[in-house]
Design a protein around this motif. Structure first.
Motif, PDB file in Angstrom:
ATOM      1  N   LEU A  16      21.521  51.842  42.716  1.00 61.05           N
ATOM      2  CA  LEU A  16      22.297  50.852  41.969  1.00 61.05           C
ATOM      3  C   LEU A  16      21.363  49.980  41.130  1.00 61.05           C
ATOM      4  O   LEU A  16      20.360  49.476  41.634  1.00 61.05           O
ATOM      5  N   PRO A  17      21.701  49.802  39.865  1.00 62.53           N
ATOM      6  CA  PRO A  17      20.858  48.979  38.999  1.00 62.53           C
ATOM      7  C   PRO A  17      21.074  47.497  39.261  1.00 62.53           C
ATOM      8  O   PRO A  17      22.038  47.100  39.914  1.00 62.53           O
ATOM      9  N   THR A  18      20.165  46.687  38.737  1.00 71.55           N
ATOM     10  CA  THR A  18      20.409  45.253  38.706  1.00 71.55           C
ATOM     11  C   THR A  18      21.551  45.043  37.728  1.00 71.55           C
ATOM     12  O   THR A  18      21.508  45.546  36.602  1.00 71.55           O
ATOM     13  N   PRO A  19      22.612  44.342  38.148  1.00 71.78           N
ATOM     14  CA  PRO A  19      23.766  44.187  37.260  1.00 71.78           C
ATOM     15  C   PRO A  19      23.398  43.501  35.945  1.00 71.78           C
ATOM     16  O   PRO A  19      22.556  42.616  35.893  1.00 71.78           O
ATOM     17  N   THR A  20      24.065  43.951  34.905  1.00 70.68           N
ATOM     18  CA  THR A  20      23.892  43.375  33.581  1.00 70.68           C
ATOM     19  C   THR A  20      24.622  42.040  33.516  1.00 70.68           C
ATOM     20  O   THR A  20      25.795  41.956  33.908  1.00 70.68           O
ATOM     21  N   PRO A  21      23.973  40.995  33.030  1.00 72.89           N
ATOM     22  CA  PRO A  21      24.672  39.713  32.903  1.00 72.89           C
ATOM     23  C   PRO A  21      25.723  39.786  31.789  1.00 72.89           C
ATOM     24  O   PRO A  21      25.620  40.620  30.879  1.00 72.89           O
ATOM     25  N   PRO A  22      26.731  38.928  31.857  1.00 71.80           N
ATOM     26  CA  PRO A  22      27.771  38.931  30.821  1.00 71.80           C
ATOM     27  C   PRO A  22      27.187  38.665  29.442  1.00 71.80           C
ATOM     28  O   PRO A  22      26.214  37.928  29.293  1.00 71.80           O
ATOM     29  N   VAL A  23      27.821  39.261  28.423  1.00 69.27           N
ATOM     30  CA  VAL A  23      27.393  39.057  27.043  1.00 69.27           C
ATOM     31  C   VAL A  23      28.332  38.111  26.297  1.00 69.27           C
ATOM     32  O   VAL A  23      28.163  37.899  25.107  1.00 69.27           O
ATOM     33  N   ALA A  24      29.324  37.549  27.004  1.00 73.75           N
ATOM     34  CA  ALA A  24      30.275  36.629  26.395  1.00 73.75           C
ATOM     35  C   ALA A  24      30.699  35.612  27.464  1.00 73.75           C
ATOM     36  O   ALA A  24      30.081  35.532  28.529  1.00 73.75           O
ATOM     37  N   ASN A  25      31.759  34.886  27.212  1.00 78.76           N
ATOM     38  CA  ASN A  25      32.202  33.812  28.085  1.00 78.76           C
ATOM     39  C   ASN A  25      33.120  34.332  29.196  1.00 78.76           C
ATOM     40  O   ASN A  25      34.344  34.191  29.128  1.00 78.76           O
ATOM     41  N   TYR A  26      32.526  34.980  30.187  1.00 78.40           N
ATOM     42  CA  TYR A  26      33.254  35.485  31.357  1.00 78.40           C
ATOM     43  C   TYR A  26      32.273  35.651  32.501  1.00 78.40           C
ATOM     44  O   TYR A  26      31.057  35.562  32.309  1.00 78.40           O
ATOM     45  N   VAL A  27      32.786  35.903  33.691  1.00 81.76           N
ATOM     46  CA  VAL A  27      31.931  36.203  34.836  1.00 81.76           C
ATOM     47  C   VAL A  27      32.126  37.681  35.187  1.00 81.76           C
ATOM     48  O   VAL A  27      33.191  38.251  34.943  1.00 81.76           O
ATOM     49  N   PRO A  28      31.116  38.316  35.743  1.00 82.31           N
ATOM     50  CA  PRO A  28      31.221  39.753  36.015  1.00 82.31           C
ATOM     51  C   PRO A  28      32.168  40.102  37.160  1.00 82.31           C
ATOM     52  O   PRO A  28      32.712  41.201  37.190  1.00 82.31           O
ATOM     53  N   ALA A  29      32.373  39.165  38.092  1.00 83.54           N
ATOM     54  CA  ALA A  29      33.253  39.437  39.225  1.00 83.54           C
ATOM     55  C   ALA A  29      33.826  38.125  39.742  1.00 83.54           C
ATOM     56  O   ALA A  29      33.151  37.097  39.711  1.00 83.54           O
ATOM     57  N   VAL A  30      35.069  38.213  40.226  1.00 84.16           N
ATOM     58  CA  VAL A  30      35.730  37.060  40.831  1.00 84.16           C
ATOM     59  C   VAL A  30      36.295  37.497  42.175  1.00 84.16           C
ATOM     60  O   VAL A  30      37.057  38.466  42.254  1.00 84.16           O
ATOM     61  N   SER A  32      38.734  36.485  45.192  1.00 84.08           N
ATOM     62  CA  SER A  32      39.850  35.580  45.425  1.00 84.08           C
ATOM     63  C   SER A  32      40.841  36.225  46.383  1.00 84.08           C
ATOM     64  O   SER A  32      41.328  37.332  46.130  1.00 84.08           O
ATOM     65  N   GLY A  33      41.123  35.540  47.485  1.00 86.22           N
ATOM     66  CA  GLY A  33      42.173  35.962  48.406  1.00 86.22           C
ATOM     67  C   GLY A  33      42.079  37.381  48.917  1.00 86.22           C
ATOM     68  O   GLY A  33      43.084  38.072  48.985  1.00 86.22           O
ATOM     69  N   GLY A  34      40.900  37.831  49.282  1.00 83.76           N
ATOM     70  CA  GLY A  34      40.743  39.177  49.826  1.00 83.76           C
ATOM     71  C   GLY A  34      40.606  40.265  48.764  1.00 83.76           C
ATOM     72  O   GLY A  34      40.695  41.449  49.079  1.00 83.76           O
ATOM     73  N   TRP A  35      40.399  39.839  47.507  1.00 81.68           N
ATOM     74  CA  TRP A  35      40.264  40.775  46.397  1.00 81.68           C
ATOM     75  C   TRP A  35      38.984  40.486  45.636  1.00 81.68           C
ATOM     76  O   TRP A  35      38.545  39.344  45.554  1.00 81.68           O
ATOM     77  N   LEU A  36      38.432  41.522  45.049  1.00 80.39           N
ATOM     78  CA  LEU A  36      37.317  41.357  44.130  1.00 80.39           C
ATOM     79  C   LEU A  36      37.727  42.014  42.823  1.00 80.39           C
ATOM     80  O   LEU A  36      38.010  43.212  42.775  1.00 80.39           O
ATOM     81  N   TRP A  37      37.785  41.205  41.774  1.00 79.40           N
ATOM     82  CA  TRP A  37      38.141  41.656  40.429  1.00 79.40           C
ATOM     83  C   TRP A  37      36.846  41.816  39.659  1.00 79.40           C
ATOM     84  O   TRP A  37      36.100  40.847  39.499  1.00 79.40           O
ATOM     85  N   ILE A  38      36.565  43.019  39.199  1.00 82.15           N
ATOM     86  CA  ILE A  38      35.314  43.281  38.490  1.00 82.15           C
ATOM     87  C   ILE A  38      35.623  43.495  37.014  1.00 82.15           C
ATOM     88  O   ILE A  38      36.437  44.358  36.647  1.00 82.15           O
ATOM     89  N   SER A  39      34.973  42.687  36.186  1.00 81.18           N
ATOM     90  CA  SER A  39      35.155  42.792  34.744  1.00 81.18           C
ATOM     91  C   SER A  39      34.764  44.183  34.263  1.00 81.18           C
ATOM     92  O   SER A  39      33.995  44.891  34.917  1.00 81.18           O
ATOM     93  N   GLY A  40      35.273  44.535  33.106  1.00 81.77           N
ATOM     94  CA  GLY A  40      34.982  45.838  32.520  1.00 81.77           C
ATOM     95  C   GLY A  40      33.490  46.117  32.445  1.00 81.77           C
ATOM     96  O   GLY A  40      32.721  45.278  31.968  1.00 81.77           O
ATOM     97  N   GLN A  41      33.107  47.274  32.929  1.00 83.51           N
ATOM     98  CA  GLN A  41      31.710  47.704  32.923  1.00 83.51           C
ATOM     99  C   GLN A  41      31.562  48.851  31.938  1.00 83.51           C
ATOM    100  O   GLN A  41      32.344  49.795  31.942  1.00 83.51           O
ATOM    101  N   VAL A  42      30.552  48.728  31.099  1.00 77.40           N
ATOM    102  CA  VAL A  42      30.255  49.783  30.130  1.00 77.40           C
ATOM    103  C   VAL A  42      29.117  50.640  30.677  1.00 77.40           C
ATOM    104  O   VAL A  42      28.453  50.262  31.641  1.00 77.40           O
ATOM    105  N   PRO A  43      28.870  51.800  30.058  1.00 71.32           N
ATOM    106  CA  PRO A  43      27.789  52.664  30.539  1.00 71.32           C
ATOM    107  C   PRO A  43      26.419  52.109  30.123  1.00 71.32           C
ATOM    108  O   PRO A  43      25.781  52.602  29.193  1.00 71.32           O
ATOM    109  N   MET A  44      26.018  51.071  30.824  1.00 70.39           N
ATOM    110  CA  MET A  44      24.746  50.408  30.546  1.00 70.39           C
ATOM    111  C   MET A  44      23.682  51.053  31.412  1.00 70.39           C
ATOM    112  O   MET A  44      23.792  51.076  32.640  1.00 70.39           O
ATOM    113  N   GLY A  45      22.676  51.610  30.772  1.00 71.26           N
ATOM    114  CA  GLY A  45      21.568  52.227  31.476  1.00 71.26           C
ATOM    115  C   GLY A  45      20.361  51.318  31.469  1.00 71.26           C
ATOM    116  O   GLY A  45      20.432  50.168  31.014  1.00 71.26           O
ATOM    117  N   PRO A  46      19.220  51.786  31.948  1.00 72.15           N
ATOM    118  CA  PRO A  46      18.021  50.954  32.034  1.00 72.15           C
ATOM    119  C   PRO A  46      17.488  50.494  30.680  1.00 72.15           C
ATOM    120  O   PRO A  46      16.803  49.484  30.587  1.00 72.15           O
TER     121      PRO A  46
END
Length: 154
Positions: A16-30, A32-46
């Protein structure tokens, strides 16, 4: 000591790579209440974005599947960063895959199978999920695929 999920990743040769930080005004994951919502991930390589272009013109179906698989790897990287332990994942509930599509390309489900198949391979039955596969006119960095996820967590 490694977890069963990490052992399956290692058996597949996936680090697993080191996660890419957001490129805009959002967080990569939230979480909440027993759920993890993961923002859209693109095919980001090294070295940055991979699999550039549109399916049906610039990118072949097998490469699109590989792009979706890389998106799923990045989803797990974001989950590990957010949760600390992938064993907290109880189930992948939903994936939404966006496929950068040209003209009458209609194999979006086959492309997004790259992400779905990988998550089932790594998580077993806990990786089976509901899903949407949508063709779009463009994606960030002109990548071929973007995938977001909703996970049930412990």
């Amino acid at each position: 000591m490694t977890s069963p999920i990490e052992e399956r990743l290692a058996a597949l040769g996936v680090v697993l790579p080191t996660p890419t930080p957001p490129v805009a005004n959002y967080v990569p994951a939230v979480e909440s209440g027993g759920w993890l919502w993961i923002s859209g991930q693109v095919p980001m390589g090294p070295n940055g974005p991979e699999f550039i272009g549109k399916l049906g013109r610039d990118v072949e179906l097998d490469s699109g599947r590989a792009a979706a698989r890389l998106c799923a790897i990045n989803i797990l990287a974001q989950a590990k960063a957010a949760l600390g332990d992938l064993e907290r994942i109880k189930r992948v509930v939903k994936l939404v895959g966006f496929v950068n599509s040209f003209g009458d390309f209609g194999d979006q489900p086959k492309v997004v199978n790259g992400a779905s198949d990988f998550l089932v391979e790594v998580l077993g039955e806990h990786g089976r999920h509901a899903r949407s596969a949508v063709g779009v006119a463009g994606l960030p960095f002109n990548v071929a695929v973007e995938v977001e996820a909703v996970l049930e967590i412990a």
